[in-house]
Design a protein around this motif. Structure first.
Motif, short mmCIF file in Angstrom:
data_model
loop_
_atom_site.label_atom_id
_atom_site.label_comp_id
_atom_site.label_asym_id
_atom_site.label_seq_id
_atom_site.Cartn_x
_atom_site.Cartn_y
_atom_site.Cartn_z
N THR A 214 0.85 -1.19 0.00
CA THR A 214 0.00 0.00 0.00
C THR A 214 0.88 1.24 0.00
N VAL A 215 0.45 2.29 -0.70
CA VAL A 215 1.21 3.54 -0.72
C VAL A 215 1.07 4.25 0.62
N ARG A 216 2.19 4.48 1.26
CA ARG A 216 2.27 5.20 2.53
C ARG A 216 3.47 6.15 2.44
N PHE A 217 3.69 6.91 3.51
CA PHE A 217 4.83 7.80 3.59
C PHE A 217 6.11 7.02 3.33
N GLY A 218 6.96 7.53 2.46
CA GLY A 218 8.24 6.90 2.15
C GLY A 218 8.21 5.93 0.98
N ALA A 219 7.03 5.66 0.44
CA ALA A 219 6.92 4.72 -0.68
C ALA A 219 7.48 5.34 -1.96
N THR A 220 8.08 4.50 -2.77
CA THR A 220 8.46 4.89 -4.12
C THR A 220 7.43 4.24 -5.04
N VAL A 221 6.78 5.07 -5.84
CA VAL A 221 5.64 4.61 -6.63
C VAL A 221 5.89 4.88 -8.11
N GLU A 222 5.66 3.84 -8.92
CA GLU A 222 5.71 4.02 -10.38
C GLU A 222 4.28 4.22 -10.85
N LEU A 223 4.06 5.32 -11.58
CA LEU A 223 2.73 5.67 -12.07
C LEU A 223 2.71 5.67 -13.58
N ALA A 224 1.53 5.39 -14.13
CA ALA A 224 1.32 5.50 -15.58
C ALA A 224 0.05 6.33 -15.79
N ASP A 225 0.15 7.33 -16.68
CA ASP A 225 -1.03 8.13 -16.96
C ASP A 225 -1.82 7.52 -18.13
N GLU A 226 -2.83 8.26 -18.62
CA GLU A 226 -3.70 7.74 -19.69
C GLU A 226 -2.94 7.39 -20.96
N GLU A 227 -1.82 8.11 -21.24
CA GLU A 227 -1.02 7.85 -22.44
C GLU A 227 0.09 6.84 -22.17
N ASP A 228 0.07 6.20 -21.02
CA ASP A 228 1.07 5.25 -20.57
C ASP A 228 2.44 5.89 -20.40
N ASP A 229 2.45 7.22 -20.15
CA ASP A 229 3.70 7.89 -19.78
C ASP A 229 3.96 7.54 -18.33
N ARG A 230 5.17 7.08 -18.05
CA ARG A 230 5.49 6.62 -16.70
C ARG A 230 6.35 7.64 -15.97
N ARG A 231 6.15 7.66 -14.67
CA ARG A 231 7.00 8.47 -13.81
C ARG A 231 7.11 7.79 -12.47
N VAL A 232 8.20 8.04 -11.78
CA VAL A 232 8.44 7.45 -10.47
C VAL A 232 8.58 8.58 -9.46
N ILE A 233 7.83 8.47 -8.37
CA ILE A 233 7.92 9.46 -7.31
C ILE A 233 8.09 8.76 -5.97
N THR A 234 8.71 9.47 -5.03
CA THR A 234 8.86 8.98 -3.66
C THR A 234 8.19 9.99 -2.75
N LEU A 235 7.33 9.52 -1.85
CA LEU A 235 6.63 10.39 -0.91
C LEU A 235 7.52 10.66 0.30
N VAL A 236 7.88 11.92 0.46
CA VAL A 236 8.79 12.32 1.53
C VAL A 236 8.19 13.49 2.32
N GLY A 237 8.90 13.96 3.32
CA GLY A 237 8.45 15.07 4.14
C GLY A 237 8.48 16.38 3.38
N GLU A 238 7.71 17.34 3.87
CA GLU A 238 7.63 18.65 3.22
C GLU A 238 8.99 19.33 3.15
#
Length: 163
Positions: free
Chosen positions: A88-112
């Motif tokens: 499950t996505v929680r604080f500190g997770a690194t997440v690979e996302l795909a949008d409607e055009e299958d463009d991918r990006r990777v983000i990590t949830l960190v502190g402000e």
């Protein structure tokens, strides 16, 4: 008293803030104090660039030290490596996302205080992060952005491994 959400931060982010504080307090501030002291001893301060710049820089350093001390005092250090719910996505997770055009990006949830969008470090309070919290692989989430709504599918979730 206002209920402010916790100021979450990763151990690495906290270490960077502490290192910046130590550098400013132990190295940079004493250098500037020495320069201001020397410049003040020269007499007329009204046209003394070293003195005027030094005093201005000292105020900037003191403001930053005050801010960093507040961050360290109110921070709640959360180690993503200790996350038990790794699906499950929680604080500190690194997440690979795909949008409607299958463009991918990777983000990590960190502190402000440690976010840096250009390197994929996104504040957990950002709209995209808030939309992703609680999601699992295969879930689709709609993110409300200033440019409009955008749909993302969660492709992969990972957390740092425990040392």
């Amino acid at each position: 008293m206002t209920d402010r959400p916790p100021r979450f931060i990763t151990p690495q982010g906290f270490a960077r803030i502490r290192a910046e504080y130590e550098e400013l307090f132990s190295v940079e501030r004493p250098k500037i104090v020495e320069t201001v002291s020397w410049a003040a001893s020269l007499g007329d301060r009204s046209e003394n660039a070293d003195y005027l710049y030094g005093k201005k820089r000292l105020r900037e350093i003191d403001r930053r030290l005050s801010y960093l001390a507040k961050v360290m005092k109110t921070a709640k250090v959360v180690d993503p490596a200790r996350q038990e719910q790794r699906d499950t996505v929680r604080f500190g997770a690194t997440v690979e996302l795909a949008d409607e055009e299958d463009d991918r990006r990777v983000i990590t949830l960190v502190g402000e205080d440690e976010s840096d969008a250009s390197s994929g470090q996104v504040s957990w309070a950002a709209p995209i992060a808030r939309a992703l919290v609680g999601a699992k692989v295969g879930d689709e989430r709609i993110v409300r952005l200033p440019s409009g709504e955008k749909s993302y599918e969660i492709m992969k979730i990972s957390y740092p491994s425990q040392a």
